[in-house]
Design an enzyme around this catalytic site. Structure first.
Site, PDB file in Angstrom:
ATOM      1  N   SER A 151       3.258  -2.683 -12.092  1.00 41.90           N
ATOM      2  CA  SER A 151       2.008  -2.494 -12.841  1.00 41.90           C
ATOM      3  C   SER A 151       1.236  -3.791 -13.086  1.00 41.90           C
ATOM      4  O   SER A 151       0.685  -3.996 -14.163  1.00 41.90           O
ATOM      5  CB  SER A 151       2.283  -1.745 -14.152  1.00 41.90           C
ATOM      6  OG  SER A 151       2.825  -0.464 -13.869  1.00 41.90           O
ATOM      7  N   GLY A 194       1.313  -2.799  -6.256  1.00 45.73           N
ATOM      8  CA  GLY A 194       1.236  -1.487  -5.616  1.00 45.73           C
ATOM      9  C   GLY A 194      -0.128  -0.861  -5.851  1.00 45.73           C
ATOM     10  O   GLY A 194      -1.110  -1.181  -5.186  1.00 45.73           O
ATOM     11  N   GLY A 195      -0.195   0.039  -6.836  1.00 45.49           N
ATOM     12  CA  GLY A 195      -1.402   0.820  -7.096  1.00 45.49           C
ATOM     13  C   GLY A 195      -2.684   0.001  -7.144  1.00 45.49           C
ATOM     14  O   GLY A 195      -3.705   0.392  -6.561  1.00 45.49           O
ATOM     15  N   HIS A 199      12.981  -2.546  -1.417  1.00 49.29           N
ATOM     16  CA  HIS A 199      12.142  -2.020  -2.501  1.00 49.29           C
ATOM     17  C   HIS A 199      12.908  -0.917  -3.226  1.00 49.29           C
ATOM     18  O   HIS A 199      13.653  -0.150  -2.604  1.00 49.29           O
ATOM     19  CB  HIS A 199      10.826  -1.479  -1.928  1.00 49.29           C
ATOM     20  CG  HIS A 199       9.822  -1.154  -2.983  1.00 49.29           C
ATOM     21  ND1 HIS A 199       9.893  -0.007  -3.741  1.00 49.29           N
ATOM     22  CD2 HIS A 199       8.755  -1.847  -3.443  1.00 49.29           C
ATOM     23  CE1 HIS A 199       8.896  -0.016  -4.614  1.00 49.29           C
ATOM     24  NE2 HIS A 199       8.194  -1.119  -4.454  1.00 49.29           N
ATOM     25  N   GLY A 233       4.599   1.578 -11.042  1.00 46.17           N
ATOM     26  CA  GLY A 233       3.745   2.766 -11.002  1.00 46.17           C
ATOM     27  C   GLY A 233       3.650   3.504 -12.328  1.00 46.17           C
ATOM     28  O   GLY A 233       3.144   4.617 -12.388  1.00 46.17           O
ATOM     29  N   GLU A 270      11.207  -6.744  -9.647  1.00 48.66           N
ATOM     30  CA  GLU A 270      10.427  -5.567 -10.025  1.00 48.66           C
ATOM     31  C   GLU A 270      11.268  -4.649 -10.904  1.00 48.66           C
ATOM     32  O   GLU A 270      12.094  -3.878 -10.391  1.00 48.66           O
ATOM     33  CB  GLU A 270      10.016  -4.784  -8.775  1.00 48.66           C
ATOM     34  CG  GLU A 270       9.124  -5.561  -7.828  1.00 48.66           C
ATOM     35  CD  GLU A 270       8.292  -4.631  -6.948  1.00 48.66           C
ATOM     36  OE1 GLU A 270       7.076  -4.695  -7.051  1.00 48.66           O
ATOM     37  OE2 GLU A 270       8.867  -3.830  -6.201  1.00 48.66           O
ATOM     38  N   TRP A 275       0.814  -1.217   0.000  1.00 43.59           N
ATOM     39  CA  TRP A 275       0.000   0.000   0.000  1.00 43.59           C
ATOM     40  C   TRP A 275       0.849   1.269   0.000  1.00 43.59           C
ATOM     41  O   TRP A 275       0.315   2.373  -0.099  1.00 43.59           O
ATOM     42  CB  TRP A 275      -0.952  -0.002   1.199  1.00 43.59           C
ATOM     43  CG  TRP A 275      -1.948  -1.129   1.174  1.00 43.59           C
ATOM     44  CD1 TRP A 275      -2.167  -2.007   0.145  1.00 43.59           C
ATOM     45  CD2 TRP A 275      -2.872  -1.487   2.206  1.00 43.59           C
ATOM     46  NE1 TRP A 275      -3.164  -2.891   0.484  1.00 43.59           N
ATOM     47  CE2 TRP A 275      -3.623  -2.599   1.739  1.00 43.59           C
ATOM     48  CE3 TRP A 275      -3.149  -0.987   3.487  1.00 43.59           C
ATOM     49  CZ2 TRP A 275      -4.615  -3.210   2.515  1.00 43.59           C
ATOM     50  CZ3 TRP A 275      -4.146  -1.594   4.242  1.00 43.59           C
ATOM     51  CH2 TRP A 275      -4.867  -2.690   3.757  1.00 43.59           C
ATOM     52  N   GLU A 299      12.059   1.872  -4.242  1.00 46.16           N
ATOM     53  CA  GLU A 299      11.830   3.220  -3.691  1.00 46.16           C
ATOM     54  C   GLU A 299      12.701   3.451  -2.457  1.00 46.16           C
ATOM     55  O   GLU A 299      13.191   4.557  -2.230  1.00 46.16           O
ATOM     56  CB  GLU A 299      10.329   3.404  -3.386  1.00 46.16           C
ATOM     57  CG  GLU A 299       9.534   3.560  -4.674  1.00 46.16           C
ATOM     58  CD  GLU A 299       8.088   3.094  -4.602  1.00 46.16           C
ATOM     59  OE1 GLU A 299       7.542   2.920  -3.492  1.00 46.16           O
ATOM     60  OE2 GLU A 299       7.500   2.899  -5.681  1.00 46.16           O
TER      61      GLU A 299
END
Ligand code: PGA
Length: 265
Positions: free
Chosen positions: A225, A246-247, A107, A185, A179, A18, A109
């Site tokens: 995605s 994710g999204g 991750h 994203g 990933e 999330w 990010e």
């Protein structure tokens, strides 16, 4: 690899990351809505984990336990040390005490925005395992690296460093999430063939560093995605054992469709 080890059954794991979204009221609503959408048959076939922000974990834990919702609790991050003067950080034993089972580590990010190095990722993997939780170790290349033909080397190096001095029996219990950074994203998904090729590379790399049994048992997720429309094809690949979403995990109906990829084939 899957061919040489037909006895190993890897249960698919669909994980909802999330990220920094949803306060604890919104998190509670999402997990409850998701529990109405997802059936017992679904969770018999697939493990599901949800990874809320830290402030929501206690609320989600209580909801999962009191309503007997069969999702695993996850976290997005932790510190490598068990306690100490690390303002703002959360330690692995704190997560374990909350019933967290899966912890995302490395991750892209965290690596790109917060400067997490391979050494730090390795220390966190060990802390998570020490606290009897399951690391979801993220690896993946940038678009530049892919275009330069360096994707495989990058992923192999991240795996080797992230799993340095981790025992083969522990690697066997782990999850690796491939990933590609350019797919996170962005709405761009790796083709099923490209995703499979890299997930196979992940598995052969695990075999080279930690042996055949560890490689055959570890689960490899694809992330970037993932949506209801591409989940079945990705999940149908022999070396893809799950998805890190994710999204599309922020909306119950959409995430449920990914969990139910078998029905949307
Ligand atoms: P995305 O994110 O599904 O929104 O691309 C995946 C992830 O970052 O784990």
């Amino acid at each position: 690899m899957s061919d040489t080890t037909p006895d190993t059954v890897r249960r698919p794991l669909i994980s909802g990351n999330w990220k920094m979204n949803l306060n604890h009221f919104e998190a509670l609503k999402l997990v409850q809505e998701l529990s109405y959408e997802v059936t017992r048959d679904d969770v018999d076939a697939v493990d599901v984990s949800v990874h809320p922000p830290f402030t929501d974990i206690r609320t989600v834990q209580t909801a999962l336990e009191s309503d007997r919702i069969p999702f695993h609790l996850g976290a997005q991050h932790c510190h490598a040390e068990p306690s100490g003067a690390f303002t703002g950080e959360v330690a692995a034993p704190m997560l374990a005490k909350l019933g967290v089972r899966y912890v995302i580590v490395g991750h892209s990010e965290r690596r790109e925005v917060f400067g997490e190095t391979d050494d730090l990722v390795n220390a966190k993997v060990k802390a998570i395992l020490k606290n009897e939780m399951v690391p979801i170790l993220c690896v993946g290349e940038t678009l530049d690296e892919r275009e330069a033909g360096e994707a495989e080397a990058k992923v192999k190096a991240q795996l080797k460093a992230g799993l340095s001095r981790v025992k083969a029996e522990q690697v066997a219990t782990m999850v690796v999430a491939y990933e590609p950074i350019w797919a996170i994203g962005t709405g761009k998904t790796a083709s099923a063939d490209d995703a499979q090729a890299m997930c196979q590379t992940v598995r052969s790399s695990l075999e080279a560093t930690h042996g055949e049994d560890a490689a055959a048992s570890a689960r490899v997720q694809y992330g970037g995605s993932v949506k209801p429309i591409n989940a079945a094809e990705l999940m149908g690949q022999p070396d893809i054992d799950g998805a890190l979403v994710g999204g599309a995990s922020l909306e119950a109906e959409t995430f449920a469709k990914i969990i139910q990829y078998r029905l949307h084939d």
